[in-house]
Design a protein around this motif. Structure first.
Motif, PDB file in Angstrom:
ATOM      1  N   GLY A  80      20.496  47.347  42.803  1.00  0.00           N
ATOM      2  CA  GLY A  80      20.827  48.564  42.481  1.00  0.00           C
ATOM      3  C   GLY A  80      22.200  49.101  43.166  1.00  0.00           C
ATOM      4  N   LYS A  81      22.778  48.040  43.744  1.00  0.00           N
ATOM      5  CA  LYS A  81      24.187  48.436  44.293  1.00  0.00           C
ATOM      6  C   LYS A  81      25.074  48.813  43.352  1.00  0.00           C
ATOM      7  N   THR A  82      25.363  48.165  42.269  1.00  0.00           N
ATOM      8  CA  THR A  82      26.417  48.717  41.364  1.00  0.00           C
ATOM      9  C   THR A  82      25.986  50.202  40.654  1.00  0.00           C
ATOM     10  N   PRO A 113      35.827  48.598  39.735  1.00  0.00           N
ATOM     11  CA  PRO A 113      34.640  47.879  39.368  1.00  0.00           C
ATOM     12  C   PRO A 113      34.616  46.501  39.375  1.00  0.00           C
ATOM     13  N   GLU A 114      33.267  46.112  39.299  1.00  0.00           N
ATOM     14  CA  GLU A 114      32.824  44.698  39.176  1.00  0.00           C
ATOM     15  C   GLU A 114      33.695  44.202  38.208  1.00  0.00           C
ATOM     16  N   GLY A 115      34.146  42.944  37.865  1.00  0.00           N
ATOM     17  CA  GLY A 115      34.912  42.358  36.799  1.00  0.00           C
ATOM     18  C   GLY A 115      36.401  43.060  36.643  1.00  0.00           C
ATOM     19  N   ASP A 164      33.406  46.886  44.361  1.00  0.00           N
ATOM     20  CA  ASP A 164      32.117  46.189  43.974  1.00  0.00           C
ATOM     21  C   ASP A 164      32.198  44.657  43.703  1.00  0.00           C
ATOM     22  N   GLU A 165      31.524  43.934  44.453  1.00  0.00           N
ATOM     23  CA  GLU A 165      31.462  42.572  44.300  1.00  0.00           C
ATOM     24  C   GLU A 165      32.638  41.924  44.465  1.00  0.00           C
ATOM     25  N   LEU A 166      33.599  42.106  45.381  1.00  0.00           N
ATOM     26  CA  LEU A 166      34.969  41.357  45.501  1.00  0.00           C
ATOM     27  C   LEU A 166      34.802  40.070  45.274  1.00  0.00           C
TER      28      LEU A 166
HETATM   29  P1  ATP Z   1      24.650  43.169  40.435  1.00  0.00           P
HETATM   30  O1  ATP Z   1      25.339  42.516  41.631  1.00  0.00           O
HETATM   31  O2  ATP Z   1      24.145  42.152  39.429  1.00  0.00           O
HETATM   32  O3  ATP Z   1      25.475  44.138  39.845  1.00  0.00           O
HETATM   33  P2  ATP Z   1      23.085  45.251  41.706  1.00  0.00           P
HETATM   34  O4  ATP Z   1      22.477  45.258  42.893  1.00  0.00           O
HETATM   35  O5  ATP Z   1      24.431  45.755  41.546  1.00  0.00           O
HETATM   36  O6  ATP Z   1      23.214  43.884  41.004  1.00  0.00           O
HETATM   37  P3  ATP Z   1      22.639  47.026  39.328  1.00  0.00           P
HETATM   38  O7  ATP Z   1      23.606  46.236  38.424  1.00  0.00           O
HETATM   39  O8  ATP Z   1      22.674  48.289  39.779  1.00  0.00           O
HETATM   40  O9  ATP Z   1      22.253  45.947  40.552  1.00  0.00           O
HETATM   41  O10 ATP Z   1      21.214  46.885  38.610  1.00  0.00           O
HETATM   42  C1  ATP Z   1      20.128  47.442  38.814  1.00  0.00           C
HETATM   43  C2  ATP Z   1      19.103  47.665  37.663  1.00  0.00           C
HETATM   44  O11 ATP Z   1      19.558  48.214  36.942  1.00  0.00           O
HETATM   45  C3  ATP Z   1      18.805  46.092  37.138  1.00  0.00           C
HETATM   46  O12 ATP Z   1      17.492  45.911  37.045  1.00  0.00           O
HETATM   47  C4  ATP Z   1      19.493  46.402  35.874  1.00  0.00           C
HETATM   48  O13 ATP Z   1      18.958  45.620  35.082  1.00  0.00           O
HETATM   49  C5  ATP Z   1      19.363  47.746  35.458  1.00  0.00           C
HETATM   50  N1  ATP Z   1      20.618  48.211  34.682  1.00  0.00           N
HETATM   51  C6  ATP Z   1      22.133  48.035  34.914  1.00  0.00           C
HETATM   52  N2  ATP Z   1      22.759  48.417  33.998  1.00  0.00           N
HETATM   53  C7  ATP Z   1      21.786  48.984  32.931  1.00  0.00           C
HETATM   54  C8  ATP Z   1      22.132  49.600  32.111  1.00  0.00           C
HETATM   55  N3  ATP Z   1      23.443  49.847  31.263  1.00  0.00           N
HETATM   56  N4  ATP Z   1      21.083  49.886  31.196  1.00  0.00           N
HETATM   57  C9  ATP Z   1      19.811  49.540  31.699  1.00  0.00           C
HETATM   58  N5  ATP Z   1      19.521  48.869  32.831  1.00  0.00           N
HETATM   59  C10 ATP Z   1      20.614  48.556  33.644  1.00  0.00           C
END
Ligand code: ATP
Length: 234
Positions: free
Chosen positions: A44-46, A87-89, A161-163
């Motif tokens: 859930g970080k992003t 942002p990531e990317g 995010d995720e440098l």
């Molecule tokens: P990452 O490093 O891969 O980005 P993260 O810790 O940042 O990982 P998130 O990207 O916040 O994690 O994702 C957390 C949850 O939310 C995951 O289960 C993902 O599948 C879900 N999720 C992310 N984006 C969406 C979206 N646009 N629609 C539905 N679910 C999403």
């Protein structure tokens, strides 16, 4: 008395449509500090960073900026208040040159000349590539450009995010050296990163996020010890 956090999430809930992702996140970023938001993919970080920049609405709890609740504020308002995200990317425009990408940050009142001077001073390779299309540069160079654009807006708080994503180890360490220097300059930074060891050396504190919750916060050395001891599978 303790300083007031510049950015704070208090019991924040958020998600995508009917999918709840953040289940009550507590996180405080004090002014002038670097906070590392750690945890495995999907934790859930992003999503938490999207909430911080106003791209995703809070469905519970509070998002606070300098002590004020900013729930529901659009991303443009938060940007005006100094919240700036990379942002990531990376978010550079691949079909524009380095210079043109920097020019896009002039809307905030800084001149292109000043933006270029700052960017090329920090990352000399960008100066050599000023006329090159961003999309034709290496991942690391694009990341430097994205960071330069963000810094050009003179942010109060920088969200990264995720440098490290997709970058060679040497480039990752260069990027985090830069984060360390920005921290020395007094910038407030929240950085999400899957790889604890690259970010902890420049962090003032760290938060570990698992399944939509911050399960642990502490000093980088404490968190590092717990991670290497296999705490919660990190
Ligand atoms: P990452 O490093 O891969 O980005 P993260 O810790 O940042 O990982 P998130 O990207 O916040 O994690 O994702 C957390 C949850 O939310 C995951 O289960 C993902 O599948 C879900 N999720 C992310 N984006 C969406 C979206 N646009 N629609 C539905 N679910 C999403």
């Amino acid at each position: 008395t303790a300083p007031e956090p510049l950015l704070e999430l208090a019991g924040v809930r958020a998600g995508y449509g009917s999918i709840d992702v953040l289940h009550g996140v507590d996180l405080a970023v004090l002014p002038g500090t670097v906070v590392a938001l750690l945890g495995p993919n999907g934790g859930g970080k992003t999503t938490a960073l999207k909430v911080c920049s106003g791209l995703l609405p809070v469905t519970g709890g509070e998002l606070r900026l300098a002590g004020r609740c900013v729930n529901g504020a659009p991303a443009s308002d938060l940007a005006r208040l100094g919240v700036c995200s990379v942002p990531e990317g990376r978010g550079v425009f691949p079909n524009l040159t380095v210079r043109e990408n920097l020019w896009l940050a002039t809307g905030t009142g800084t001149s292109l000349a000043d933006l270029e001077e700052a960017a090329y001073g920090r990352f000399p390779v960008l100066g050599q590539r000023r006329g090159q299309l961003a999309g034709s540069m290496s991942g690391g160079e694009q990341q430097m450009l994205a960071l330069s654009r963000a810094l050009g807006t003179d942010p109060a708080v920088l969200l990264l995010d995720e440098l490290s994503m997709g970058l060679a180890p040497l480039v990752v360490s260069q990027m985090y050296d830069t984060v360390g220097r920005l921290a020395d300059e007094g910038l407030t930074i929240l950085v999400a990163e899957q790889f604890a060891r690259v970010v902890l050396p420049v962090a003032d504190s760290a938060a570990l996020m698992l399944q939509g919750r911050v399960v642990r916060t502490g000093r980088p050395d404490e968190i590092e010890a717990e991670l290497s001891a296999g705490y919660l599978g990190g």
